[in-house]
Design a protein around this motif. Structure first.
Motif, PDB file in Angstrom:
ATOM      1  N   ALA A 208      -6.263   4.561 -13.793  1.00 30.25           N
ATOM      2  CA  ALA A 208      -6.660   3.562 -13.442  1.00 30.25           C
ATOM      3  C   ALA A 208      -7.474   2.819 -14.267  1.00 30.25           C
TER       4      ALA A 208
ATOM      5  N   ARG B 184     -12.110  -1.917  -4.724  1.00 27.26           N
ATOM      6  CA  ARG B 184     -11.764  -1.139  -3.482  1.00 27.26           C
ATOM      7  C   ARG B 184     -12.344  -2.006  -2.455  1.00 27.26           C
TER       8      ARG B 184
ATOM      9  N   PRO C 231       0.970  -0.952  -0.136  1.00 26.31           N
ATOM     10  CA  PRO C 231       0.179  -0.021  -0.112  1.00 26.31           C
ATOM     11  C   PRO C 231       0.829   1.183   0.083  1.00 26.31           C
TER      12      PRO C 231
ATOM     13  N   THR D 172      -8.855   0.433   0.888  1.00 22.30           N
ATOM     14  CA  THR D 172      -7.700  -0.076  -0.230  1.00 22.30           C
ATOM     15  C   THR D 172      -8.274  -0.127  -1.343  1.00 22.30           C
ATOM     16  N   ARG D 173      -7.577   0.429  -2.272  1.00 25.46           N
ATOM     17  CA  ARG D 173      -7.672   0.343  -3.743  1.00 25.46           C
ATOM     18  C   ARG D 173      -6.970  -0.530  -4.250  1.00 25.46           C
ATOM     19  N   ARG D 174      -7.224  -1.568  -5.046  1.00 24.90           N
ATOM     20  CA  ARG D 174      -6.171  -2.514  -5.433  1.00 24.90           C
ATOM     21  C   ARG D 174      -6.243  -2.195  -7.251  1.00 24.90           C
ATOM     22  N   LEU D 175      -5.301  -1.886  -7.787  1.00 28.08           N
ATOM     23  CA  LEU D 175      -5.284  -1.576  -9.109  1.00 28.08           C
ATOM     24  C   LEU D 175      -4.609  -2.739  -9.697  1.00 28.08           C
TER      25      LEU D 175
ATOM     26  N   ASP E  36      -3.678   3.134  -2.253  1.00 28.10           N
ATOM     27  CA  ASP E  36      -3.642   2.270  -3.505  1.00 28.10           C
ATOM     28  C   ASP E  36      -2.736   1.122  -3.339  1.00 28.10           C
TER      29      ASP E  36
ATOM     30  N   VAL F  60      -0.721  -1.293  -5.961  1.00 24.75           N
ATOM     31  CA  VAL F  60      -0.521  -2.044  -7.569  1.00 24.75           C
ATOM     32  C   VAL F  60      -0.405  -3.394  -7.487  1.00 24.75           C
TER      33      VAL F  60
ATOM     34  N   ALA G 144      -9.756  -1.673 -11.259  1.00 22.74           N
ATOM     35  CA  ALA G 144      -9.518  -1.581  -9.995  1.00 22.74           C
ATOM     36  C   ALA G 144     -10.594  -1.766  -9.134  1.00 22.74           C
TER      37      ALA G 144
END
Length: 164
Positions: free
Chosen positions: A104, A109, A21, A115-118, A26, A28, A107
């Motif tokens: 993005a 969340r 993170p 938490t945002r996963r890309l 975010d 990646v 993605a």
């Protein structure tokens, strides 16, 4: 401490680390850059200072994903005043941050943690910055033993976050 940059202004490092993170929440994910890197050559990804489109400072020679993250190699250009001053600052370790500029594409969340996963990103530029959003995104030749231990601890904590 000084950071590796050669007499021609060439340097390398990681612009992003997978599964860790950043300060904005975010994360990646591995493979997030693959489609973008197939569509855009390193020469078409801009090398900027502080994400400022009026501050191009060099060219990327190589941008590739590996097991750790987005590995980059670039060079600061002669005749660009900002690049000349950055060369000295990097050589003395006064600045070493890297940061990605992207859109993005895909993605998700985590509703519990935010938490945002890309999963897929369109990479536009990579900047040399004073304060990177991801602390491990740095100009460096090879991580030292201390950096490797810190990365292992960070990855362990990130893995716990995703298991919950």
């Amino acid at each position: 401490m000084s950071v590796a940059i050669d007499a021609d202004g060439r340097f390398s490092g990681y612009a992003s680390i997978f599964s860790v993170p950043d300060q904005g929440g975010d994360v990646v994910m591995p493979g997030a850059f693959s489609a973008s890197l197939k569509a855009r050559t390193p020469a078409r990804v801009r090398l900027l200072f502080q994400h400022d489109p009026k501050e191009p400072i060099g060219l990327w020679d190589e941008i590739a994903e590996d097991a750790r993250g987005l590995r980059v190699s670039g060079r600061l250009l002669d005749g660009v005043p900002r690049a000349q001053s950055l060369r000295a600052l990097i050589a003395k370790g006064a600045i070493d941050g890297l940061s990605i500029g992207f859109r993005a594409v895909r993605a998700s969340r985590d509703g519990r943690t935010g938490t945002r996963r890309l999963w897929a990103v369109d990479l536009w530029e990579i900047s040399i910055v004073t304060f990177p959003m991801m602390d491990q995104a740095r100009i460096a030749s090879v991580p030292s033993g201390a950096e490797t231990a810190q990365l292992a601890a960070t990855l362990g904590a990130a893995a716990q976050l995703f298991r919950a």
